[in-house]
Design a protein around this motif. Structure first.
Motif, PDB file in Angstrom:
ATOM      1  N   ASN A 137      40.502  42.738  36.299  1.00  0.00           N
ATOM      2  CA  ASN A 137      39.609  41.564  36.683  1.00  0.00           C
ATOM      3  C   ASN A 137      38.316  42.341  37.258  1.00  0.00           C
ATOM      4  N   LEU A 138      38.976  43.067  38.545  1.00  0.00           N
ATOM      5  CA  LEU A 138      37.925  43.539  39.252  1.00  0.00           C
ATOM      6  C   LEU A 138      36.909  44.554  38.642  1.00  0.00           C
ATOM      7  N   ALA A 139      37.785  45.253  37.728  1.00  0.00           N
ATOM      8  CA  ALA A 139      36.896  46.550  37.038  1.00  0.00           C
ATOM      9  C   ALA A 139      35.885  45.723  36.107  1.00  0.00           C
ATOM     10  N   ARG A 140      36.178  44.713  35.716  1.00  0.00           N
ATOM     11  CA  ARG A 140      35.235  44.073  34.680  1.00  0.00           C
ATOM     12  C   ARG A 140      34.265  43.218  35.300  1.00  0.00           C
ATOM     13  N   THR A 141      34.472  42.991  36.698  1.00  0.00           N
ATOM     14  CA  THR A 141      33.456  42.110  37.277  1.00  0.00           C
ATOM     15  C   THR A 141      32.535  43.209  37.915  1.00  0.00           C
TER      16      THR A 141
END
Ligand SMILES: C[S@@+](CC[C@H](N)C(=O)[O-])C[C@H]1O[C@@H](n2cnc3c(N)ncnc32)[C@H](O)[C@@H]1O
Length: 452
Positions: A8-12
Motif C-alpha cells: 500500500n505504501l509503495a503504491r501511494t
C-alpha cells in the motif's frame, strides 16, 4: 509491517514515471535526493532526446541526462528547498554543463560539493567520478568544498556534516577528508575551478581581490597565435620562399625549449599587408608560385567559401603585434612556462601570448612563472592524461595579478631575476609577497595538484 501495508505504501509513495517528462508541480518539494542515471543524449532515441531538450534548457550539446535530472529537481524546490545528488561532477567543468552552471549561478546556491572520486560509494563499480552536491533554492551564501580519499567513512561524513553546520568554521580535517568553507561560490557559466579545498579558497580570495591578467585597463592582452589552416604551405624555413616583405619570422613552440627564446628559423609566408588586407598575388609572383605548389590550399573550407581569397590564412595577421615584446606560453605542459620574446616575431597557433602597454614583461614573467599563476592554471585548465594541462586563452585570462603599479622596485627586481633564472621557488616567494599571501599558505601553493 505486513506485506499488504508495504504494498500500500509503495503504491501511494512511489510513482513510476519518466522524471524528465512526468508532470510534477513546480516549487512543492522541500528536498530532492537522487542518484540520477547516466545516459548520453547520443544514446537516446531521437524523439526522446528532442523532447527532453525542448523541456529542459540545460540539456544542451552532447551531454548526459543527469544534467536534466538536476534542473528538474531544482524546479521542484520550494524557497529554501534543497537538492542532494550523488552524481558525476563533470558538468561543473565541461562544455555541456555550461547551461546548468549558468542556471545555478543565476538562480540557486551551491551549498556543498564533496568530491568522492576515490571513495567506494556504490555496491557495484561505477566508472563516473562521483561527488555529493547539494544545491539550494536560495541566494548564494558560503559553500563547503570537501575532498576525500578512499579512507572517507561514515563517521568522517557525520563529522563533516556536523562541522559544516557551524558557519563560523572554515577548515576541517578528518580521516580521509579535508574541507574548506568558501565565502561564496563561483559566478557565471564559465567552468567552475577545481583543486584541493584550501587551493580553491586561495583562488577565490585572489579572484575577489585582484584584477584579471587580460585587462583593457592595464593594456594587457592574452591571446593565441595565428592559425594558418595549412602549416605545410604557410610555414617554412626557406627565407626566400616568397618576396622578402612576405616573410614573417614566426615564433613556434620549439623556440621555447630552453626557457630563453631561441628562434629555430621558421617563417610565415604572410599573405596580409600591414593594414590587415589580403595582398594581391599578382603583386607577389614568388609568393604566388610558392602557393601554387600547394594546390591543397584551394581545397580548404575557408578557400572554397572565398574563391578570390583562397590564399588567406584562417586568422588574419595583425602587423603591429610583431614588434611588441611578448610572453609566450606553450600549451600542453604540466607547468606554466612563460618565455620572453623581446619583439620581432609573430606567434604561431600553438602558442599563447601576453602583450601589455603597462607591464614590465620580465616582472610579469616572474609572476606568471610562480606557483600562484600555476594554481590558477591547475584550477581552470583541463588536465590531460599524463598530467599536462590544456591551456585555453579564456582561462589564462582569468589568472589574477596585482596592479603593475603596486609592485615595489625591490619586488620588481626580484621577480625579474627569478624570471631570468627560471627560478620557480624565488618567483613564488616574490609573487606571494606581491599578492600579500601569508607565508603560512605556501604549502597550498607548493603541494602541486598536478602529478607529473
Ligand atoms: C544510478 S541509478 C540509481 C537508482 C537508485 N536511485 C539508487 O540509488 O540505487 C538511476 C536510476 O534511474 C532510472 N532512470 C533512468 N532514466 C530515467 C528517467 N527518465 N526517469 C526516471 N528514472 C530513470 C534508472 O532505471 C535507474 O534505476
Amino acid at each position: 509491517m505486513s506485506d499488504r501495508s508495504a504494498a500500500n505504501l509503495a503504491r501511494t509513495w512511489v510513482r513510476h514515471a519518466d522524471f524528465l517528462l512526468d508532470q510534477v508541480e513546480d516549487r512543492t518539494a522541500d528536498v530532492a535526493i537522487g542518484n540520477p542515471p547516466y545516459i548520453r543524449y547520443d544514446d537516446l532515441d531521437d524523439d526522446t532526446a528532442a523532447t527532453y531538450r525542448a523541456t529542459w534548457s540545460s540539456m544542451k550539446g552532447r551531454g548526459d541526462i543527469y544534467v536534466g535530472f538536476i534542473e528538474r529537481s531544482l524546479a521542484m524546490l520550494k524557497p529554501g528547498g534543497r537538492v542532494g545528488f550523488i552524481c558525476a561532477d563533470r558538468w561543473m567543468r565541461n562544455q555541456y554543463g555550461a547551461g546548468l552552471r549558468g542556471l545555478v549561478a543565476e538562480r540557486y546556491a551551491v551549498e556543498h560539493v564533496w568530491t568522492m572520486h576515490d571513495v567506494d560509494a556504490f555496491e557495484s563499480e561505477v566508472s563516473a567520478y562521483p561527488a555529493i552536491t547539494v544545491l539550494a533554492n536560495r541566494r548564494q551564501g558560503s559553500a563547503v568544498v570537501a575532498d576525500t580519499t578512499a579512507e572517507f567513512s561514515k563517521s568522517s561524513a557525520s563529522a563533516l556534516v556536523k562541522w559544516s553546520g557551524d558557519e563560523s568554521l572554515t577548515d576541517f580535517t578528518d580521516v580521509g577528508v579535508q574541507a574548506h568553507r568558501l565565502p561564496h561560490w563561483f559566478a557565471g557559466d564559465d567552468l567552475w575551478p577545481t583543486g584541493s579545498p584550501a587551493r580553491l579558497a586561495l583562488v577565490e580570495l585572489l579572484t575577489d581581490r585582484f584584477g584579471s591578467l587580460h585587462d583593457p585597463e592595464t593594456g594587457t592582452k592574452v591571446s593565441i597565435g595565428v592559425a594558418t589552416g595549412n602549416d605545410r604551405a604557410y610555414v617554412t624555413k626557406n627565407p626566400k620562399a616568397a618576396e622578402a616583405d612576405r616573410m614573417l619570422p614566426l615564433a613556434m613552440r620549439r623556440d621555447l625549449m630552453s626557457g630563453t627564446f631561441d628562434w629555430q628559423g621558421n617563417y610565415l609566408v604572410n599573405p596580409w599587408d600591414v593594414d590587415g588586407n589580403l595582398v594581391d598575388l599578382a603583386d607577389y609572383p614568388r609568393m604566388a608560385e610558392h602557393f601554387a605548389g600547394h594546390p591543397e590550399l584551394k581545397q580548404r573550407f575557408v578557400a572554397r567559401n572565398n574563391p578570390n581569397r583562397w590564399h588567406r590564412t584562417i586568422d588574419k595577421v595583425h602587423a603591429d603585434l610583431t614588434a611588441q615584446p611578448k610572453l609566450l606560453l606553450q600549451d600542453m605542459k604540466a607547468h606554466i612556462h612563460p618565455v620572453l620574446e623581446p619583439g620581432g616575431f609573430y606567434p604561431h597557433h600553438n602558442l599563447y601570448y601576453v602583450v601589455s602597454t603597462t607591464w614590465d614583461m620580465e616582472v610579469l614573467g616572474g609572476l606568471l612563472l610562480s606557483r600562484v599563476a600555476q594554481a590558477f592554471i591547475e584550477a581552470y585548465c583541463v588536465r590531460m592524461r599524463g598530467g599536462t594541462l590544456r591551456f585555453q586563452a579564456q582561462y589564462l585570462k582569468k589568472i589574477r595579478v596585482p596592479g603593475p603599479e603596486s609592485i615595489s622596485d625591490d619586488l620588481a627586481g626580484r621577480l625579474r631575476t627569478a624570471f631570468a633564472d627560471r627560478d620557480v621557488d624565488a618567483a613564488t616567494v616574490a609573487a606571494a609577497e606581491a599578492y600579500g599571501i601569508d607565508p603560512a599558505a605556501y604549502d597550498v601553493l607548493t603541494s602541486s595538484d598536478t602529478e607529473e
